[in-house]
Design an enzyme around this catalytic site. Sequence first.
Site, short mmCIF file in Angstrom:
data_model
loop_
_atom_site.label_atom_id
_atom_site.label_comp_id
_atom_site.label_asym_id
_atom_site.label_seq_id
_atom_site.Cartn_x
_atom_site.Cartn_y
_atom_site.Cartn_z
N HIS A 1 2.80 14.56 9.39
CA HIS A 1 3.44 14.74 10.69
C HIS A 1 2.43 14.72 11.83
O HIS A 1 2.70 14.18 12.91
CB HIS A 1 4.21 16.07 10.71
CG HIS A 1 5.54 15.99 10.04
ND1 HIS A 1 6.28 17.10 9.71
CD2 HIS A 1 6.27 14.92 9.64
CE1 HIS A 1 7.41 16.71 9.14
NE2 HIS A 1 7.42 15.41 9.09
N ARG B 1 14.80 4.68 9.52
CA ARG B 1 14.69 5.37 8.23
C ARG B 1 15.69 6.53 8.22
O ARG B 1 15.48 7.53 8.90
CB ARG B 1 13.27 5.88 8.02
CG ARG B 1 12.21 4.78 8.02
CD ARG B 1 10.82 5.39 7.83
NE ARG B 1 9.78 4.37 7.78
CZ ARG B 1 9.05 4.00 8.83
NH1 ARG B 1 9.25 4.57 10.01
NH2 ARG B 1 8.12 3.07 8.70
N ARG C 1 18.36 1.45 7.51
CA ARG C 1 18.10 1.37 6.06
C ARG C 1 18.83 2.50 5.36
O ARG C 1 18.72 3.65 5.75
CB ARG C 1 16.59 1.47 5.79
CG ARG C 1 16.26 1.32 4.30
CD ARG C 1 14.76 1.30 4.06
NE ARG C 1 14.14 2.59 4.36
CZ ARG C 1 12.81 2.80 4.35
NH1 ARG C 1 11.99 1.78 4.11
NH2 ARG C 1 12.33 3.98 4.63
N GLU D 1 10.54 -5.69 -1.31
CA GLU D 1 9.38 -4.82 -1.52
C GLU D 1 8.99 -4.72 -2.99
O GLU D 1 8.03 -4.04 -3.34
CB GLU D 1 9.67 -3.42 -0.96
CG GLU D 1 10.98 -2.82 -1.44
CD GLU D 1 11.38 -1.58 -0.65
OE1 GLU D 1 10.49 -0.96 -0.02
OE2 GLU D 1 12.57 -1.22 -0.66
N ASN E 1 4.24 -2.39 2.69
CA ASN E 1 3.56 -1.24 2.08
C ASN E 1 3.83 -1.18 0.58
O ASN E 1 2.90 -1.12 -0.23
CB ASN E 1 4.00 0.07 2.74
CG ASN E 1 3.74 0.09 4.22
OD1 ASN E 1 3.17 -0.86 4.78
ND2 ASN E 1 4.13 1.15 4.89
N ASP E 2 5.11 -1.18 0.21
CA ASP E 2 5.45 -1.10 -1.22
C ASP E 2 5.19 -2.41 -1.94
O ASP E 2 4.80 -2.41 -3.11
CB ASP E 2 6.93 -0.70 -1.39
CG ASP E 2 7.10 0.82 -1.39
OD1 ASP E 2 6.10 1.52 -1.61
OD2 ASP E 2 8.23 1.29 -1.18
N ARG F 1 -1.79 3.69 -2.75
CA ARG F 1 -2.72 3.60 -1.62
C ARG F 1 -3.16 4.95 -1.09
O ARG F 1 -4.10 5.02 -0.29
CB ARG F 1 -2.09 2.77 -0.50
CG ARG F 1 -0.90 3.40 0.19
CD ARG F 1 -0.34 2.43 1.22
NE ARG F 1 0.70 3.02 2.03
CZ ARG F 1 1.97 3.11 1.67
NH1 ARG F 1 2.34 2.64 0.51
NH2 ARG F 1 2.85 3.66 2.47
N CYS G 1 8.58 -5.33 8.24
CA CYS G 1 8.70 -4.00 8.85
C CYS G 1 7.65 -3.03 8.32
O CYS G 1 7.67 -1.85 8.65
CB CYS G 1 10.10 -3.42 8.64
SG CYS G 1 10.53 -3.13 6.91
#
Length: 582
Positions: A197, A304, A344, A442, A465-466, A476, A513
């Site tokens: 955060h 998200r 999503r 992904e 990312n995925d 990662r 994205c």
Amino acid sequence: MTSFTLHGIPVSRGIAIGRAHILSPAALDVQHYLIAADQVESEVARLQSAIATVHTELQTLWSELPKDAPAELGAFIDVHVLILSDPMLSDIPLDIIRTRHYNAEWALATQIEELSAQFSEIEDAYLRERSADIEQVGERVLKVLTGTANLLPNVDVGEGTPAMIVVAHDISPADMLQFRDRAFSGFVTDLGGQNSHTAIVARSLDIPATVGVSHASELIKQNDWLIIDGDAGVIVVAPSTLVLEQYREKQAKQVKDRKKLGKIKKTPSVTIDGTPVTLLANIEFPDDCPQALDGGAHGVGLFRSEFLFMNRTEAQTQLPSEEEQFASYKKAVIAMKGRPVTIRTLDIGADKPIDFMEHTSLNPALGLRAIRFCLAEPQMFLTQLRAILRASAFGPIKLLIPMLAHASEIDQTLALIEQAKKQLRNQKIKFDEEIPVGAMIEIPAAALALPLFIKRLDFLSIGTNDLIQYALAIDRVDHEVAHLYNPLHPAILFLLSHTIATAAKAEVPISVCGEMAGDIKMTRLLLGMGLREFSMHPAQLLSVKNEIINSDLTVIEPATRKILRTYEPKAIVDAMEKLQQI
């Protein structure tokens, strides 16, 4: 003092130069002693009073938020209030006092450590880092109990006063409110990651920051001169006069460049050769929308929805209702003023702490998560689908489905969407009958079997990312293998270019994205591959737009084809450097 450098995770770009202010380390190292039986209830009352004090502090912080404060701050204070109200933190320590006769500090610290250990086992990086929020809330209570509240000094922000760089074991988003209106220019923490955060707030405030700098709060001394290179994740401690001057020049150039970026807010996102490019924003909360619009976003490329399902209080043990979800989605749609919002569906799974879930998996990242979990819980999924569909009556919405890999999953999802539509028709509730449905690409299998998706769906969005993580079989956020996470690996370049080209040939809209979309070092490469739709954090929009309007596809595309034919890592890096200079 001898100069030295420390390395961490860059989470917010820019350069900060100033004097170190060390915040006290974690307050979990407290006194441990047993109390007499006749003192138990007074000790319980002492802890309850401290919890009530912190509750009031957080509510005051929230009510006094400046109008220009990032939406994330208010949302994260809400999260901390929810954590503070959760019986796991507010009731169990009281039971420990009553049954084990621990003093209040010991009882609370014991429970915090237990909860943190449970979170450390979670596979998902974002949720694993929520243990930091539990510790931050616990520390606020401990500081009230021990009378060691650690406020920042009142720094004179007059001309010539060195800026303050906060160095801490960890910093809560609520505590970051103290940094406003002070000569504060950056922060460094021992803990944290890309999804913590504090990292998210740093990006939204546009403050240079580096996290995960092991032992920084021990190695850096009070009032040391520091340089934060937020682009590289490097901290220079006690820099030489020469190094200090070099970074001051670099910092001045960045300030000048940022002022220039502000001038292109209304400039069309079009390349030198006249090719239009769509820029979208990734958001986590409806309140992120004003920042997205301010950055010139053409819409939301990724909303998200997981946040609605997490960190719920005892009164919210069940999943968010259809009405609660509908209100959130509707708020985002209205805030975007007619621009499309891509929502999503729930990307959560066996590894994520939703109370009613009892599933376990030896490898949660490969287990029952995202669409797999939603299809296993159709009533929950239908509730979310109805809420999204209802919100589509108030503005354009696109439905994005995560982690699809099989034709059967797509078909089941489309059947449930149709069922949700039928339920709303029966209730005579309006919605967009033609709402577009798309897939996150992904999983490598999805990238290699695109005809299955193109035949059934309206659009695609690549989650880099995925995709990188699964293709290279590395986590990662695992420090032991993080160096292997490489967006420029030849296999990744092939999967990206193949997916973008296949979608373009079939005339199916496609976006990226993931983190690559907001990385200006990757902008020209993605443009050269044929990408015409980027979705990123709102703070990155203008930097990426600047790259786009200074790019000529007639030169970039041939250079990109050369990179795609290259397999040697050094040759790829060299070619990428040349691409940036074209």
